[in-house]
Design a protein around this motif. Structure first.
Motif, PDB file in Angstrom:
ATOM      1  N   ALA A 185      85.247  53.290 117.708  1.00  0.00           N
ATOM      2  CA  ALA A 185      84.577  52.106 117.526  1.00  0.00           C
ATOM      3  C   ALA A 185      85.282  51.261 116.872  1.00  0.00           C
ATOM      4  O   ALA A 185      86.252  51.513 116.166  1.00  0.00           O
ATOM      5  N   PRO A 191      80.540  55.848 112.944  1.00  0.00           N
ATOM      6  CA  PRO A 191      79.267  55.587 114.018  1.00  0.00           C
ATOM      7  C   PRO A 191      78.600  56.890 113.647  1.00  0.00           C
ATOM      8  O   PRO A 191      79.057  58.087 113.469  1.00  0.00           O
ATOM      9  N   GLU A 193      77.205  59.827 115.743  1.00  0.00           N
ATOM     10  CA  GLU A 193      77.536  60.263 116.803  1.00  0.00           C
ATOM     11  C   GLU A 193      76.269  60.986 117.547  1.00  0.00           C
ATOM     12  O   GLU A 193      75.967  62.072 117.225  1.00  0.00           O
ATOM     13  N   ARG A 227      76.644  55.584 118.357  1.00  0.00           N
ATOM     14  CA  ARG A 227      77.849  55.915 119.617  1.00  0.00           C
ATOM     15  C   ARG A 227      77.111  56.932 120.453  1.00  0.00           C
ATOM     16  O   ARG A 227      76.889  58.366 119.795  1.00  0.00           O
ATOM     17  N   PRO A 250      76.679  51.092 123.896  1.00  0.00           N
ATOM     18  CA  PRO A 250      77.397  51.934 123.131  1.00  0.00           C
ATOM     19  C   PRO A 250      77.303  53.085 123.459  1.00  0.00           C
ATOM     20  O   PRO A 250      76.909  54.398 123.169  1.00  0.00           O
TER      21      PRO A 250
END
Length: 368
Positions: A185, A191, A193, A227, A250
């Motif tokens: 990212a 992020p 996850e 993400r 994303p």
């Protein structure tokens, strides 16, 4: 009492469950065999007639009662036609899936359910809605099916242990598919996850998932980006990939993966956007791994998660996105992880499945 398993042509969770049943019964010393029949996903007059005739021939030749265990709606209906009422044979049917499709398809499904419900001695249902449908169709004895997650070759890591390895951008490192590196990212907060384990099929609500991803695409100032990685393959692969690319979502499609324990260890949150579920094995695995869970309140999902998951309405991408966004807060996520670990201790195991099978397939009172 001899046991005869009747299974449809299937893969995924249904096939894994029947394999688990077969292995458990044999290990327990039960005399069990699989019926030499072919039951396709859709009606086929020739093969369906052959299935009924084969079952009748097998059971008419038995000198002692046989317990027939059919898995799925069509297998159950064909077993109902093929199991003689004379001879004291038992018929147990496990309902695994809800009939979806056109009005005509649903009407056929309802007719098959009425047929098996009136003949079956016991109906096992994997979700509360299937249980209610079976009762309305006339089933005399309807029970909650025990569907434990089959053992995987590698143990599922617990969130009690050490944290997973971090990627270069500060996020958790998802093992790459086919040796390919996973893109990082942009720089900034690591992020959140998110892992989704699902077949890429309409039932799994993946279009709703992408709608939610679109709402989460641009984080606010100081917020962690989201993400989403989806492990699984299926007929929607190309359509989903095209939309992800066109809308710059994303979301990454990982394809079919066998390393689910590693994927769970590398994730902050497990999400299910399903429109219908039985007792999802992936969420059982997430609970055992101590992962926070956000899921739609679909089918038997609540039977699996209890109060451990954040449940949202089916088909509501905004609610799904909001629940995922709430998990950016570490305190909220840690509470959810603890709830998962607590719930995991109450999940059924192989011994619970064997106990149910022994109860319904070899009852103390046998009809001679």
């Amino acid at each position: 009492m001899r046991i005869l398993l009747v299974r449809p042509t299937a893969s995924g969770g249904l096939a894994a469950h029947v394999d688990q049943e077969l292995a458990l019964l044999r290990a327990a010393g039960r005399e069990v065999a699989e019926a030499p029949v072919t039951i396709r996903e859709r009606p086929d007059p020739r093969t369906d007639a052959a299935t009924v005739e084969t079952l009748r021939r097998l059971l008419h030749g038995e000198t002692v009662p046989v317990a027939v265990h059919a898995h799925g709606l069509r297998a159950g209906a064909l077993a109902a036609l093929g199991t003689p009422r004379r001879g004291g044979h038992l018929l147990v049917v496990t309902l695994h899936n809800r009939t979806i499709g056109s009005r005509a398809t649903r009407a056929v499904g309802a007719a098959l359910l009425r047929l098996l419900a009136r003949r079956a001695d016991v109906v096992l249902a994997v979700s509360p809605d299937l249980a209610e449908d079976a009762r309305r169709a006339g089933a005399r004895d309807v029970r909650h099916a025990v569907i434990p997650a089959p053992e995987r070759s590698g143990a599922i890591p617990s969130a009690d242990g050490a944290g997973p390895i971090e990627s270069a951008d500060g996020g958790r490192a998802i093992p790459p598919a086919d040796g390919q590196p996973v893109p990082s990212a942009a720089s900034g907060p690591s992020p959140l996850e998110v892992l989704v384990i699902a077949r890429l099929a309409p039932q799994k609500g993946l279009e709703d998932l992408l709608d939610a991803a679109a709402l989460l695409r641009t984080p606010g100032e100081g917020e962690r980006p989201v993400r989403i990685r989806v492990a699984g393959d299926g007929p929607l692969q190309e359509a989903l990939a095209a939309r992800i690319a066109a809308e710059h979502l994303p979301v990454e499609l990982l394809g079919r993966r066998e390393d689910v324990p590693a994927l769970l260890a590398a994730s902050d949150l497990v999400v299910s956007a399903a429109r219908w579920e039985g007792q999802p094995v992936s969420l059982q695995e997430a609970l055992r791994a101590g992962r926070a869970i956000v899921a739609t309140d679909a089918g038997g999902t609540r039977w699996v998660t209890g109060d451990a998951a954040r449940l949202v309405p089916v088909g509501d991408p905004a609610a799904l996105a909001a629940a995922i966004a709430d998990m950016r807060e570490e305190t909220t996520r840690r509470r959810a992880e603890e709830a998962s670990r607590s719930r995991a201790r109450d999940l059924p195991g192989a011994e619970d499945l064997l106990a149910q099978l022994s109860q319904v397939l070899a009852p103390a009172t046998v009809r001679w």
